[in-house]
Design a protein around this motif. Structure first.
Motif, PDB file in Angstrom:
ATOM      1  N   ALA A  55      25.735  38.776  50.933  1.00  0.00           N
ATOM      2  CA  ALA A  55      26.838  37.847  51.187  1.00  0.00           C
ATOM      3  C   ALA A  55      27.508  37.420  49.880  1.00  0.00           C
ATOM      4  O   ALA A  55      28.739  37.349  49.795  1.00  0.00           O
ATOM      5  N   ALA A  56      26.711  37.133  48.856  1.00  0.00           N
ATOM      6  CA  ALA A  56      27.270  36.703  47.576  1.00  0.00           C
ATOM      7  C   ALA A  56      28.111  37.804  46.939  1.00  0.00           C
ATOM      8  O   ALA A  56      29.214  37.554  46.433  1.00  0.00           O
ATOM      9  N   LEU A  57      27.617  39.037  46.968  1.00  0.00           N
ATOM     10  CA  LEU A  57      28.332  40.142  46.325  1.00  0.00           C
ATOM     11  C   LEU A  57      29.596  40.522  47.090  1.00  0.00           C
ATOM     12  O   LEU A  57      30.648  40.781  46.483  1.00  0.00           O
ATOM     13  N   LEU A  58      29.526  40.557  48.412  1.00  0.00           N
ATOM     14  CA  LEU A  58      30.714  40.921  49.188  1.00  0.00           C
ATOM     15  C   LEU A  58      31.807  39.870  49.057  1.00  0.00           C
ATOM     16  O   LEU A  58      32.991  40.203  48.945  1.00  0.00           O
ATOM     17  N   GLY A  59      31.417  38.598  49.070  1.00  0.00           N
ATOM     18  CA  GLY A  59      32.420  37.555  48.892  1.00  0.00           C
ATOM     19  C   GLY A  59      33.106  37.651  47.543  1.00  0.00           C
ATOM     20  O   GLY A  59      34.330  37.479  47.438  1.00  0.00           O
ATOM     21  N   SER A  60      32.350  37.950  46.498  1.00  0.00           N
ATOM     22  CA  SER A  60      32.928  38.093  45.173  1.00  0.00           C
ATOM     23  C   SER A  60      33.843  39.316  45.092  1.00  0.00           C
ATOM     24  O   SER A  60      34.934  39.263  44.521  1.00  0.00           O
ATOM     25  N   PHE A  61      33.413  40.428  45.687  1.00  0.00           N
ATOM     26  CA  PHE A  61      34.218  41.650  45.616  1.00  0.00           C
ATOM     27  C   PHE A  61      35.551  41.485  46.335  1.00  0.00           C
ATOM     28  O   PHE A  61      36.594  41.944  45.845  1.00  0.00           O
ATOM     29  N   ARG A  62      35.550  40.856  47.494  1.00  0.00           N
ATOM     30  CA  ARG A  62      36.778  40.734  48.280  1.00  0.00           C
ATOM     31  C   ARG A  62      37.850  39.937  47.560  1.00  0.00           C
ATOM     32  O   ARG A  62      39.043  40.124  47.814  1.00  0.00           O
ATOM     33  N   GLU A  63      37.463  39.062  46.662  1.00  0.00           N
ATOM     34  CA  GLU A  63      38.431  38.340  45.847  1.00  0.00           C
ATOM     35  C   GLU A  63      38.755  39.092  44.559  1.00  0.00           C
ATOM     36  O   GLU A  63      39.922  39.259  44.203  1.00  0.00           O
ATOM     37  N   ALA A  64      37.724  39.546  43.863  1.00  0.00           N
ATOM     38  CA  ALA A  64      37.936  40.180  42.559  1.00  0.00           C
ATOM     39  C   ALA A  64      38.703  41.489  42.679  1.00  0.00           C
ATOM     40  O   ALA A  64      39.439  41.865  41.761  1.00  0.00           O
ATOM     41  N   ALA A  65      38.552  42.215  43.791  1.00  0.00           N
ATOM     42  CA  ALA A  65      39.248  43.494  43.947  1.00  0.00           C
ATOM     43  C   ALA A  65      40.753  43.318  43.870  1.00  0.00           C
ATOM     44  O   ALA A  65      41.474  44.214  43.398  1.00  0.00           O
ATOM     45  N   HIS A  66      41.265  42.183  44.314  1.00  0.00           N
ATOM     46  CA  HIS A  66      42.705  41.913  44.251  1.00  0.00           C
ATOM     47  C   HIS A  66      43.105  41.252  42.936  1.00  0.00           C
ATOM     48  O   HIS A  66      44.202  41.493  42.429  1.00  0.00           O
ATOM     49  N   ASP A  67      42.216  40.433  42.389  1.00  0.00           N
ATOM     50  CA  ASP A  67      42.603  39.613  41.240  1.00  0.00           C
ATOM     51  C   ASP A  67      42.450  40.321  39.904  1.00  0.00           C
ATOM     52  O   ASP A  67      43.184  40.020  38.957  1.00  0.00           O
ATOM     53  N   GLU A  68      41.492  41.233  39.799  1.00  0.00           N
ATOM     54  CA  GLU A  68      41.190  41.874  38.519  1.00  0.00           C
ATOM     55  C   GLU A  68      42.011  43.157  38.345  1.00  0.00           C
ATOM     56  O   GLU A  68      42.013  44.025  39.213  1.00  0.00           O
ATOM     57  N   ALA A  69      42.677  43.261  37.202  1.00  0.00           N
ATOM     58  CA  ALA A  69      43.499  44.447  36.940  1.00  0.00           C
ATOM     59  C   ALA A  69      42.646  45.677  36.637  1.00  0.00           C
ATOM     60  O   ALA A  69      43.058  46.802  36.924  1.00  0.00           O
ATOM     61  N   GLU A  70      41.488  45.487  36.047  1.00  0.00           N
ATOM     62  CA  GLU A  70      40.608  46.593  35.692  1.00  0.00           C
ATOM     63  C   GLU A  70      39.343  46.569  36.555  1.00  0.00           C
ATOM     64  O   GLU A  70      38.865  45.502  36.951  1.00  0.00           O
ATOM     65  N   LEU A  71      38.813  47.760  36.800  1.00  0.00           N
ATOM     66  CA  LEU A  71      37.589  47.864  37.595  1.00  0.00           C
ATOM     67  C   LEU A  71      36.412  47.198  36.884  1.00  0.00           C
ATOM     68  O   LEU A  71      35.502  46.676  37.532  1.00  0.00           O
ATOM     69  N   ALA A  72      36.450  47.198  35.559  1.00  0.00           N
ATOM     70  CA  ALA A  72      35.383  46.539  34.805  1.00  0.00           C
ATOM     71  C   ALA A  72      35.351  45.039  35.087  1.00  0.00           C
ATOM     72  O   ALA A  72      34.271  44.423  35.143  1.00  0.00           O
ATOM     73  N   GLY A  73      36.519  44.428  35.281  1.00  0.00           N
ATOM     74  CA  GLY A  73      36.563  43.014  35.611  1.00  0.00           C
ATOM     75  C   GLY A  73      35.931  42.721  36.960  1.00  0.00           C
ATOM     76  O   GLY A  73      35.286  41.683  37.144  1.00  0.00           O
ATOM     77  N   VAL A  74      36.099  43.638  37.901  1.00  0.00           N
ATOM     78  CA  VAL A  74      35.465  43.469  39.212  1.00  0.00           C
ATOM     79  C   VAL A  74      33.945  43.510  39.067  1.00  0.00           C
ATOM     80  O   VAL A  74      33.226  42.691  39.652  1.00  0.00           O
ATOM     81  N   MET A  75      33.448  44.451  38.282  1.00  0.00           N
ATOM     82  CA  MET A  75      32.000  44.559  38.106  1.00  0.00           C
ATOM     83  C   MET A  75      31.425  43.317  37.433  1.00  0.00           C
ATOM     84  O   MET A  75      30.330  42.859  37.790  1.00  0.00           O
ATOM     85  N   ARG A  76      32.132  42.771  36.478  1.00  0.00           N
ATOM     86  CA  ARG A  76      31.640  41.559  35.814  1.00  0.00           C
ATOM     87  C   ARG A  76      31.610  40.377  36.786  1.00  0.00           C
ATOM     88  O   ARG A  76      30.707  39.537  36.729  1.00  0.00           O
ATOM     89  N   LYS A  77      32.582  40.308  37.671  1.00  0.00           N
ATOM     90  CA  LYS A  77      32.566  39.250  38.684  1.00  0.00           C
ATOM     91  C   LYS A  77      31.359  39.418  39.612  1.00  0.00           C
ATOM     92  O   LYS A  77      30.726  38.422  40.005  1.00  0.00           O
ATOM     93  N   LEU A  78      31.028  40.643  39.966  1.00  0.00           N
ATOM     94  CA  LEU A  78      29.858  40.875  40.805  1.00  0.00           C
ATOM     95  C   LEU A  78      28.567  40.465  40.092  1.00  0.00           C
ATOM     96  O   LEU A  78      27.662  39.883  40.691  1.00  0.00           O
ATOM     97  N   GLU A  79      28.508  40.775  38.793  1.00  0.00           N
ATOM     98  CA  GLU A  79      27.318  40.403  38.031  1.00  0.00           C
ATOM     99  C   GLU A  79      27.159  38.885  37.995  1.00  0.00           C
ATOM    100  O   GLU A  79      26.050  38.358  38.189  1.00  0.00           O
ATOM    101  N   ARG A  80      28.239  38.155  37.761  1.00  0.00           N
ATOM    102  CA  ARG A  80      28.153  36.696  37.714  1.00  0.00           C
ATOM    103  C   ARG A  80      27.771  36.128  39.081  1.00  0.00           C
ATOM    104  O   ARG A  80      26.998  35.163  39.167  1.00  0.00           O
ATOM    105  N   ALA A  81      28.318  36.715  40.146  1.00  0.00           N
ATOM    106  CA  ALA A  81      27.981  36.237  41.492  1.00  0.00           C
ATOM    107  C   ALA A  81      26.503  36.452  41.792  1.00  0.00           C
ATOM    108  O   ALA A  81      25.851  35.590  42.401  1.00  0.00           O
ATOM    109  N   LEU A  82      25.964  37.587  41.370  1.00  0.00           N
ATOM    110  CA  LEU A  82      24.543  37.850  41.603  1.00  0.00           C
ATOM    111  C   LEU A  82      23.660  36.884  40.823  1.00  0.00           C
ATOM    112  O   LEU A  82      22.692  36.339  41.370  1.00  0.00           O
ATOM    113  N   ARG A  83      23.975  36.678  39.550  1.00  0.00           N
ATOM    114  CA  ARG A  83      23.162  35.760  38.741  1.00  0.00           C
ATOM    115  C   ARG A  83      23.212  34.337  39.304  1.00  0.00           C
ATOM    116  O   ARG A  83      22.189  33.642  39.354  1.00  0.00           O
TER     117      ARG A  83
END
Length: 362
Positions: free
Chosen positions: A151-179
């Motif tokens: 739930a934490a990772l999917l919620g983060s991805f659904r927002e970051a996928a639109h907001d982050e210009a680079e794929l690396a930014g999406v991955m960093r958002k997922l890492e922060r959500a998991l931690r």
């Protein structure tokens, strides 16, 4: 309005007591009536078997009523609970649309937890101004604890996928959500740690994640943190060699120079099959591993172009047959087929696509 609301509340509060009175009161009344009849009309004063049959029928009806009431009550509650759980799981891991920005999609999951449709695997695909972005991941373990991380990772991805210009930014958002999720979970399980970072085995939990970005020309960029590479599917299945793989999220911090890399090209008509390691690690009673590549090739041979829904259904059927219907780990599959035309996109298409993606995000 206040009186109506109050009356409804009173009826709602009294409903369980009324049901209990009916379940236990009616049999009690019936039993008292049968006992009084026995005392007032003993067998010795009647000839024949009719009174005996009446008495037996009364007691049999009483027993049947009690058994039915005791059994059907928990069954109804269990059925209702399962319906609520299924609805909640579908909201968490919602079904993908059959088509998304020129791609045909299908996905499915087999959960190792009995009675559950969602386990420790996750997937999602969204159309953005940067291309179609896809995530698939596998949380260590399964069950309720893994569902929280999903739930934490999917919620983060659904927002970051639109907001982050680079794929690396999406991955960093997922890492922060998991931690953040692991910290909150550890604090709830060990309240004594208060506001400090807990020293707990939860810190060793991790998630494998594969991020893809599919452009209009079929170019696929990827970031892979410990996840299996997908298969390209046309007439046969061939695993993509996407390059170096980073450690799973949660084990080590992401490197500073994180950047997506070219993964493959998906021409029109070809499909990409994303999966979790539960598919290739599944074993039968003899200890033999499931051959995912062979199952994909057999599914692709059923028709051209490849049907994503058929691929998911065929692979799941073959996997359940291989494991005897009891997979030891969660299994997720996501199939994307490129249905875009070979005609190059026109200059105005990008602006139209951008406005449509922004409207859908809002």
């Amino acid at each position: 309005m206040i009186r109506t609301t109050t009356w409804r509340g009173v009826r709602r509060a009294c409903a369980p007591h009324v049901r209990r009175a009916l379940v236990f009161g009616l049999p009690a009344v019936w039993l008292v009536a049968a006992t009084v009849w026995e005392l007032a009309c003993p067998f010795d004063s009647h000839d024949g078997m009719a009174p005996r049959f009446v008495t037996c029928a009364a007691f049999l009806a009483l027993v049947a009523y009690l058994l039915t009431s005791v059994r059907l009550g928990p069954v109804r509650e269990l059925r209702r609970t399962r319906e609520i759980a299924r609805a909640a799981q579908q909201v968490l891991l919602r079904p993908l649309p059959p088509r998304l920005d020129g791609l045909a999609l299908a996905a499915g999951q087999l959960s190792a937890s009995r009675g559950a449709t969602v386990g420790g695997d996750l997937y999602e695909a969204v159309a953005t101004v940067h291309g179609v972005r896809v995530v698939i991941g596998d949380v260590r373990g399964h069950g309720l604890a893994a569902i929280g991380a999903v739930a934490a990772l999917l919620g983060s991805f659904r927002e970051a996928a639109h907001d982050e210009a680079e794929l690396a930014g999406v991955m960093r958002k997922l890492e922060r959500a998991l931690r953040r999720h692991l910290r909150e979970r550890a604090r709830s399980e060990h309240p004594s740690v208060s506001g400090t970072d807990p020293d707990h085995p939860l810190a060793e939990e991790f998630v494998t994640v594969l991020l893809l970005e599919i452009h209009e020309d079929g170019e696929v960029l990827a970031l892979n943190c410990g996840h299996p590479w997908p298969y390209r599917l046309l007439r046969t299945a061939e695993q993509v060699a996407g390059g170096d793989v980073l450690p799973p999220l949660g084990l080590f911090p992401l490197p500073d120079g994180l950047a997506a890399r070219w993964c493959t090209r998906l021409p029109p008509g070809e499909a990409l099959v994303l999966h979790t390691d539960g598919a290739e690690d599944a074993r039968n009673a003899a200890g033999e591993f499931f051959c995912l590549r062979q199952a994909l090739t057999q599914a692709a041979a059923l028709g051209s172009p490849v049907s994503p829904a058929v691929v998911v259904q065929r692979v799941h059927t073959a996997l359940l047959r291989h494991t005897g219907g009891r997979p030891a780990d969660d299994v997720a599959l996501l199939v994307l087929r490129n249905d875009r035309s070979r005609v190059p996109a026109q200059p105005g298409d990008q602006g139209l696509r951008r406005s449509c993606a922004e409207s859908s995000h809002r």
